[in-house]
Scaffold this active site. Structure first.
Site, mmCIF file in Angstrom:
data_model
loop_
_atom_site.group_PDB
_atom_site.id
_atom_site.type_symbol
_atom_site.label_atom_id
_atom_site.label_comp_id
_atom_site.label_asym_id
_atom_site.label_seq_id
_atom_site.Cartn_x
_atom_site.Cartn_y
_atom_site.Cartn_z
ATOM 1 N N HIS A 62 0.811 -1.212 0.000
ATOM 2 C CA HIS A 62 0.000 0.000 0.000
ATOM 3 C C HIS A 62 0.847 1.266 0.000
ATOM 4 O O HIS A 62 0.314 2.371 -0.021
ATOM 5 C CB HIS A 62 -0.978 0.026 1.183
ATOM 6 C CG HIS A 62 -0.352 -0.245 2.513
ATOM 7 N ND1 HIS A 62 -0.491 -1.435 3.166
ATOM 8 C CD2 HIS A 62 0.422 0.518 3.300
ATOM 9 C CE1 HIS A 62 0.170 -1.393 4.310
ATOM 10 N NE2 HIS A 62 0.730 -0.219 4.414
ATOM 11 N N HIS A 68 7.256 6.923 4.626
ATOM 12 C CA HIS A 68 6.489 6.316 3.537
ATOM 13 C C HIS A 68 5.841 7.411 2.696
ATOM 14 O O HIS A 68 5.882 8.594 3.056
ATOM 15 C CB HIS A 68 5.440 5.329 4.066
ATOM 16 C CG HIS A 68 4.401 5.954 4.941
ATOM 17 N ND1 HIS A 68 4.524 6.055 6.303
ATOM 18 C CD2 HIS A 68 3.205 6.534 4.642
ATOM 19 C CE1 HIS A 68 3.458 6.651 6.813
ATOM 20 N NE2 HIS A 68 2.644 6.958 5.821
ATOM 21 N N THR A 121 -3.421 7.362 9.013
ATOM 22 C CA THR A 121 -4.332 7.425 7.865
ATOM 23 C C THR A 121 -4.546 6.065 7.211
ATOM 24 O O THR A 121 -5.075 5.986 6.104
ATOM 25 C CB THR A 121 -3.800 8.422 6.815
ATOM 26 O OG1 THR A 121 -2.530 7.966 6.331
ATOM 27 C CG2 THR A 121 -3.654 9.808 7.413
#
Length: 512
Positions: A305, A337, A448
């Site tokens: 992801h 990330h 998130t």
């Protein structure tokens, strides 16, 4: 004993017979429960040759693992014989374990489960990748080595190096490089390699491909209680993230059904409006050890992801950390990330004054008062994240060497589970480019991604860093855990719910 081969630097496949002819072949030993078949013996090559550095031990959230690099003679450790259809090269080693009072081996032998189990995975060389090999019945071969706690245990220097490094990979996504030479023979310890059970089976984790020829050694390696306790302290990925196959951005509006925190009142990201924010006197963010190079190699990974890496300590042994702003403690950098869009849409998670940017980088920090990320995620003051925006441009007038090192590795990270090591050394400061760190918004929010823990103090920098449009295109080629193109990996905007957003401008402060 192990026979050492003075092999050439690189051995073409057509010479493999010559390589194996120089190796000791263990004799087969059968138990009463084993069918005796006229099989060729199992043969080993390069198992006693040290592996090339670096060997990086990683916490994957479900296990502790390391990839098997070529040996120092340039050739990979190999096996063949038995019922194997071809030559198999070693590709990875990982571990399974239980807990205090609960055995943790995957296989049960004669009604006996052991304290732990090592899996040494090999890929048939006729297939290019593990993913491809997993599609064929002859694709993979695995050794299963049992671990048993004993008051009278043996000293296995190779395994001891792994066990002693476990405290450095307690947190999910953390990693550490092994410092001493290691061979795959070291991992086998003194196991009786002549005596094993053999059967056709599957991988033991999703997607459970039935592509594995298992070799299960019944004689356990005797280890100490303290060594197994190091495994029991490992944190998994459940506190912060779920496996890439368990959730997707396509169903982001429904995350709250399976992950209650995702339906909370302090969720992120949000739309930040300068006109509705407050600008009280506020200390600057203080960056400490941000200008000192990080120690060792930095390994980027595709987790299904996002593209990410774990932040190691710096070359001086201390971690980069921040303080100041509204923070009441020191926060050490633990991970980085990215979020991005597609060729048709912007990809930042936060929106600022009705503007969404092409991409957003998150530098995650953990409150030093909490031992692990999982523990920190349970507290309102547990985490803080720096959110840096990127703007794609076709005319590049600024170069960011540190960021460019990351972007240039993206073609090696297309597939879920792939890894790439950055070239050269970087400091956390390099990731900030020429960012105006004196100006930022801050508010209380959440992670998130599931489980959306409301433990984050966000620092969102409104001015984007311009990067090459070509680098943005490289993000759009990344694939998720299902093999689909991973684009628009950002969560929809969440309600502000009356939260106060503070805005700060002032002088930057950077210290070593």
């Amino acid at each position: 004993m192990w026979f050492h081969l003075n092999a050439p630097h690189r051995v073409p496949h057509k010479k493999l017979d010559q390589v194996f002819d120089n190796f000791l072949t263990p004799k087969e030993k059968y138990t009463p429960m084993t069918s005796i078949l006229p099989l060729p013996p199992l043969q080993f090559a390069n198992y006693d040759v040290p592996l090339s550095a670096p060997i990086t031990l990683r916490n994957k959230g479900q296990t502790i693992e390391f990839d098997v690099p070529p040996t120092t003679n340039g050739v990979r450790p190999l096996i063949r014989g038995g019922i194997l259809n071809g030559v198999y090269e070693a590709v990875g080693v990982h571990f399974h374990w239980g807990s205090r009072g609960l055995k943790g081996s995957e296989h049960v032998i004669d009604n006996c489960r052991y304290d732990g189990e090592i899996h040494m995975v090999h890929k048939n060389i006729r297939y290019r990748t593990v993913r491809e090999a997993a599609q064929f019945a002859d694709g993979l071969a695995a050794f299963a080595v049992m671990l048993e706690i004993s008051n009278v245990y043996n000293n296995y220097p190779g395994l001891a190096q792994v066990f002693n490094s476990l405290p450095s990979v307690v947190n999910y996504r953390s990693s550490v490089n092994l410092t001493n030479p290691l061979t795959l023979a070291d991992i086998l310890g003194d196991v009786d390699i002549r005596n094993f059970f053999l059967y056709k089976g599957s991988m033991t984790t999703p997607n459970c491909s039935e592509a594995v020829t298992w070799h299960v050694f019944p004689q356990p390696l005797l280890v100490s209680l303290e060594q197994m306790q190091n495994f029991w302290a490992i944190s998994d990925n459940q506190a912060l993230f779920r496996d890439a196959l368990d959730w997707s951005y396509d169903s982001a509006f429904n995350w709250g059904r399976e992950h209650p925190n995702c339906g909370g009142y302090r969720q992120s990201p949000i739309h930040i409006e300068t006109s509705s924010s407050y600008a009280p006197p506020m200390p600057p963010i203080k960056f400490n050890n941000y200008d000192i190079p990080l120690y060792g190699n930095i390994t980027l990974s595709n987790n299904g992801h996002s593209v990410e890496f774990t932040v190691p300590p710096t070359a001086n042994g201390r971690r980069p950390f921040i303080s100041g702003s509204v923070l009441k403690s020191k926060y050490e950098a633990v991970g980085v990330h990215f979020h991005w869009g597609s060729d048709l849409s912007k990809g930042s998670e936060h929106m600022i004054d009705n503007r969404r940017f092409d991409a957003e980088m998150h530098i995650v920090h953990k409150n030093v008062n909490y031992g692990t990320i999982a523990e920190a995620a349970k507290h309102l003051d547990g985490l803080t994240v720096l959110a840096i925006m990127f703007k794609g441009t076709r005319v590049v007038d600024r170069i960011y060497p540190g960021l460019n090192k990351i972007f240039e590795k993206l073609p090696y990270l297309v597939n879920h589970g792939s890894y790439a090591t950055l070239d050269g050394r970087i400091a956390m400061r390099h990731l900030l480019g020429d960012l105006n760190t004196k100006s930022f918004f801050t508010y209380s929010g959440s992670l998130t991604t599931p489980g959306c823990s409301e433990a984050v103090t966000w620092h969102v920098f409104p001015e984007p860093l311009p990067i090459s449009y070509e680098y943005m295109q490289k993000f759009w080629s990344i694939r998720d855990g299902r093999g689909n193109t991973l684009t628009n990996n950002f969560r929809p905007l969440q309600r502000r719910n009356g939260r106060v957003v503070l805005y700060r401008t002032g002088a930057i402060h950077v210290s070593g």
